[in-house]
Design a protein around this motif. Structure first.
Motif, PDB file in Angstrom:
ATOM      1  N   ALA A 173     -11.360  -2.015 -13.791  1.00 45.64           N
ATOM      2  CA  ALA A 173      -9.971  -2.484 -13.870  1.00 45.64           C
ATOM      3  C   ALA A 173      -8.992  -1.318 -13.744  1.00 45.64           C
ATOM      4  CB  ALA A 173      -9.750  -3.228 -15.182  1.00 45.64           C
ATOM      5  N   LEU A 174      -9.264  -0.222 -14.452  1.00 49.51           N
ATOM      6  CA  LEU A 174      -8.393   0.952 -14.369  1.00 49.51           C
ATOM      7  C   LEU A 174      -8.418   1.543 -12.964  1.00 49.51           C
ATOM      8  CD1 LEU A 174      -6.573   3.085 -15.601  1.00 49.51           C
ATOM      9  CD2 LEU A 174      -8.624   4.255 -16.472  1.00 49.51           C
ATOM     10  N   PHE A 175      -9.593   1.633 -12.372  1.00 50.85           N
ATOM     11  CA  PHE A 175      -9.735   2.164 -11.021  1.00 50.85           C
ATOM     12  C   PHE A 175      -8.948   1.314 -10.019  1.00 50.85           C
ATOM     13  CE2 PHE A 175     -11.878   2.378  -6.920  1.00 50.85           C
ATOM     14  CZ  PHE A 175     -12.080   3.737  -6.745  1.00 50.85           C
ATOM     15  N   THR A 176      -9.031   0.000 -10.146  1.00 54.54           N
ATOM     16  CA  THR A 176      -8.345  -0.905  -9.218  1.00 54.54           C
ATOM     17  C   THR A 176      -6.831  -0.821  -9.372  1.00 54.54           C
ATOM     18  OG1 THR A 176     -10.255  -2.403  -9.304  1.00 54.54           O
ATOM     19  CG2 THR A 176      -8.191  -3.303  -8.443  1.00 54.54           C
ATOM     20  N   LEU A 177      -6.344  -0.826 -10.610  1.00 58.02           N
ATOM     21  CA  LEU A 177      -4.903  -0.726 -10.841  1.00 58.02           C
ATOM     22  C   LEU A 177      -4.361   0.627 -10.373  1.00 58.02           C
ATOM     23  CD1 LEU A 177      -4.645  -2.369 -14.382  1.00 58.02           C
ATOM     24  CD2 LEU A 177      -3.836  -3.328 -12.214  1.00 58.02           C
ATOM     25  N   ALA A 178      -5.115   1.696 -10.600  1.00 56.83           N
ATOM     26  CA  ALA A 178      -4.686   3.022 -10.147  1.00 56.83           C
ATOM     27  C   ALA A 178      -4.659   3.092  -8.623  1.00 56.83           C
ATOM     28  CB  ALA A 178      -5.613   4.098 -10.713  1.00 56.83           C
ATOM     29  N   SER A 179      -5.601   2.408  -7.967  1.00 57.36           N
ATOM     30  CA  SER A 179      -5.597   2.351  -6.498  1.00 57.36           C
ATOM     31  C   SER A 179      -4.333   1.672  -5.993  1.00 57.36           C
ATOM     32  CB  SER A 179      -6.834   1.608  -5.998  1.00 57.36           C
ATOM     33  OG  SER A 179      -8.021   2.267  -6.364  1.00 57.36           O
ATOM     34  N   LEU A 180      -3.939   0.601  -6.661  1.00 59.80           N
ATOM     35  CA  LEU A 180      -2.708  -0.104  -6.293  1.00 59.80           C
ATOM     36  C   LEU A 180      -1.501   0.814  -6.469  1.00 59.80           C
ATOM     37  CD1 LEU A 180      -1.196  -2.718  -5.498  1.00 59.80           C
ATOM     38  CD2 LEU A 180      -1.203  -3.336  -7.935  1.00 59.80           C
ATOM     39  N   ALA A 181      -1.437   1.509  -7.591  1.00 57.93           N
ATOM     40  CA  ALA A 181      -0.314   2.415  -7.846  1.00 57.93           C
ATOM     41  C   ALA A 181      -0.274   3.535  -6.809  1.00 57.93           C
ATOM     42  CB  ALA A 181      -0.427   2.995  -9.254  1.00 57.93           C
ATOM     43  N   GLY A 182      -1.429   4.081  -6.449  1.00 54.79           N
ATOM     44  CA  GLY A 182      -1.468   5.145  -5.444  1.00 54.79           C
ATOM     45  C   GLY A 182      -1.044   4.659  -4.073  1.00 54.79           C
ATOM     46  N   GLU A 229       6.525   8.957  -4.146  1.00 52.57           N
ATOM     47  CA  GLU A 229       6.677  10.389  -4.372  1.00 52.57           C
ATOM     48  C   GLU A 229       5.301  11.020  -4.531  1.00 52.57           C
ATOM     49  OE1 GLU A 229       9.498  11.969  -4.290  1.00 52.57           O
ATOM     50  OE2 GLU A 229      10.890  10.264  -4.294  1.00 52.57           O
ATOM     51  N   GLY A 230       5.229  12.303  -4.240  1.00 48.45           N
ATOM     52  CA  GLY A 230       3.952  12.988  -4.339  1.00 48.45           C
ATOM     53  C   GLY A 230       3.368  12.945  -5.736  1.00 48.45           C
ATOM     54  N   TRP A 231       4.209  13.124  -6.773  1.00 50.64           N
ATOM     55  CA  TRP A 231       3.698  13.135  -8.139  1.00 50.64           C
ATOM     56  C   TRP A 231       3.135  11.771  -8.535  1.00 50.64           C
ATOM     57  CZ3 TRP A 231       5.413   9.847 -11.887  1.00 50.64           C
ATOM     58  CH2 TRP A 231       6.647   9.221 -11.695  1.00 50.64           C
ATOM     59  N   GLU A 232       3.706  10.693  -7.981  1.00 52.32           N
ATOM     60  CA  GLU A 232       3.180   9.356  -8.278  1.00 52.32           C
ATOM     61  C   GLU A 232       1.762   9.199  -7.720  1.00 52.32           C
ATOM     62  OE1 GLU A 232       5.990   6.696  -6.566  1.00 52.32           O
ATOM     63  OE2 GLU A 232       7.514   7.021  -8.103  1.00 52.32           O
TER      64      GLU A 232
END
Length: 475
Positions: free
Chosen positions: A96-105, A110-113
């Motif tokens: 779940a964390l991996f999937t949500l982080a993929s969406l955010a990326g 911005e580069g920091w995001e």
């Protein structure tokens, strides 16, 4: 009669509620595939990410390193959390964390995001990855069936790494760089729903607490060291912006070792390193990882920034190298039975040295066969030949009850070495390039990084020849 009908109905319900073994294996392998794929899939997207988000050359390495450092630093903690709280639960949390982080990326502006999302992906992968193998072995009984299931899991992992460049190239060329991350979202959602419904829960009897301070200290220490190294190109070694993170990183690593020596349930039991096979194999894997991890990064940049390959062409160009590492891994066990683990590890490293030395002769108008394909095959064939005997030696030096922990240590050593190695080699390349985008200047920087990697691996080969035991007791 009523009791018989009820018993038959209960039996049918039990059969329906018990997931098929192959479904459990498929779900575990799918999780492993996502984790390994994301290590390599971003490489061909790096130039596009840099252009779109206006990232600096030194910042670009953190697209790779933010994931790798979080993955390495929390991997052992993730494995212990699965033993303590349940493998299925940690599989679900990590995915779940991996999937949500993929969406955010994929949505980053911005580069920091993007870098924050990659770090979160690495944390999710560290929680997810250890559970994939333990879920599989818990579901499949010992014997031939388990051996085949583990072989499938291993092949899927190797295939994920090999497919990364090609998949990334297809997505970047056909859609955009964002889809190398966004593609994880629908796949992750499907696997998550399937795992929630079908995976059985299992946990170990170990009730020791989690060593969260140790995981935070080692991850923060590695990150600070890598950041300090990356600042040397622009500010020099004596500037405060360089010295402060370097000193902080060393202090944090020192605190990590102090905590590990005193805690009742250490993340990395230091007593294991009193065994020659464990300490020597982990040191050798750290050195090898510091050089070999950089190969994909610089080869991709060279193909696109200098030779003008498209992302898809760059991905296709690296397919032979990807197949070579799989072939080396398959060939190594046969050679180990004849020559012993130490000799095969040294041989593999020597082959990789030849490949890196050849790659360091690249020019700005290099031909595919001599500038990418053949040296790439040598580098990755050597990597495959060396990694298998080092892993075998490391696990041979520990009791059976600690084999899983030692296996995690050898993977952590490789990834930690790769993270710091990438920071060092990127700094070396940038110092030669001096910020120029000229193909000749870029080529000189990349060539210097490959030359430095060859020297590091040469020292690693000497280390292995002197320190590694010749073979395990089982051979």
């Amino acid at each position: 009669m009523t009791r018989m009908l009820r018993a038959a109905a209960d039996s049918r319900l039990t059969r329906r509620s018990t997931p098929s073994t192959w479904l459990v294996v498929a779900l575990a392998c799918a999780g492993q595939f996502l984790v390994v794929l994301d290590v390599s899939v971003v490489n061909v997207a790096l130039p596009s990410m840099r252009a779109d988000l206006h990232m600096s050359g030194s910042g670009l390495q953190w697209v790779v390193n933010a994931y790798a450092i979080a993955f390495a630093g929390f991997m052992l903690l993730g494995g212990r959390a699965g033993d303590l709280y349940g493998r299925k639960r940690m599989f679900l949390v990590g995915l779940a964390l991996f999937t949500l982080a993929s969406l955010a990326g994929g949505l980053a502006r911005e580069g920091w995001e993007l870098l924050a999302a990659r770090a979160a992906q690495g944390l999710g992968a560290a929680v997810l990855a250890p559970s994939t193998l333990t879920i599989l072995t818990a579901a499949v009984p010992e014997g031939g069936a388990r051996a085949r299931a583990i072989a499938t899991w291993t092949a899927v992992g190797a295939g994920g790494g090999a497919a990364g460049g090609l998949v990334g190239g297809l997505l970047v060329d056909g859609l955009s760089w964002r889809w190398v991350l966004l593609i994880n979202v629908p796949i992750g959602a499907v696997v998550l729903l399937g795992a929630l419904r079908l995976l059985p829960e299992s946990r170990a009897g170990d009730r020791r607490r989690l060593d969260l301070p140790g995981a935070l200290l080692v991850t923060s220490g590695l990150g600070a060291l890598a950041y300090g190294i990356s600042q040397t190109e622009a500010a020099g070694w004596t500037a405060a912006v360089t010295l402060v993170p370097l000193i902080a990183g060393l202090v944090l690593i020192g605190l990590f070792l102090w905590v590990e020596a005193r805690t009742a349930a250490p993340l990395m039991p230091l007593a294991l390193f009193g065994r020659r096979a464990v300490s020597s194999a982990n040191a050798a894997m750290f050195v090898c990882g510091s050089a070999m991890f950089c190969m994909w990064y610089f080869m991709t940049l060279y193909a696109q920034n200098v030779l003008g390959y498209s992302p898809l062409e760059a991905g296709l160009a690296l397919v032979p190298s990807s197949l070579a590492v799989v072939g080396g891994s398959k060939l190594a066990p046969r050679l180990m039975r004849i020559a012993g683990e130490r000799n095969v590890a040294v041989l593999g490293t020597a082959v990789a040295v030849a490949g890196f030395a050849w790659q360091s002769t690249i020019t700005s108008d290099g031909a595919y066969l001599t500038a990418i394909m053949f040296p790439g095959i040598l580098m990755m064939l050597g990597a495959g030949l060396a990694a298998t005997p080092l892993a075998a030696l490391a696990t041979s030096g520990a009791p059976a009850g600690e084999a899983g922990l030692v296996s995690g240590l050898i993977n952590t050593s490789r990834t930690m070495g790769g993270s710091l190695g990438l920071a060092v080699m990127s700094t070396i390349a940038a110092a030669r390039t001096r910020g120029s985008a000229d193909p000749v200047a870029l080529t000189e920087g990349y060539a210097l990084a490959f030359r430095a990697s060859a020297l590091v691996l040469g020292a690693g080969a000497v280390l292995m020849a002197v320190w590694l035991p010749r073979r395990t007791k089982t051979l």
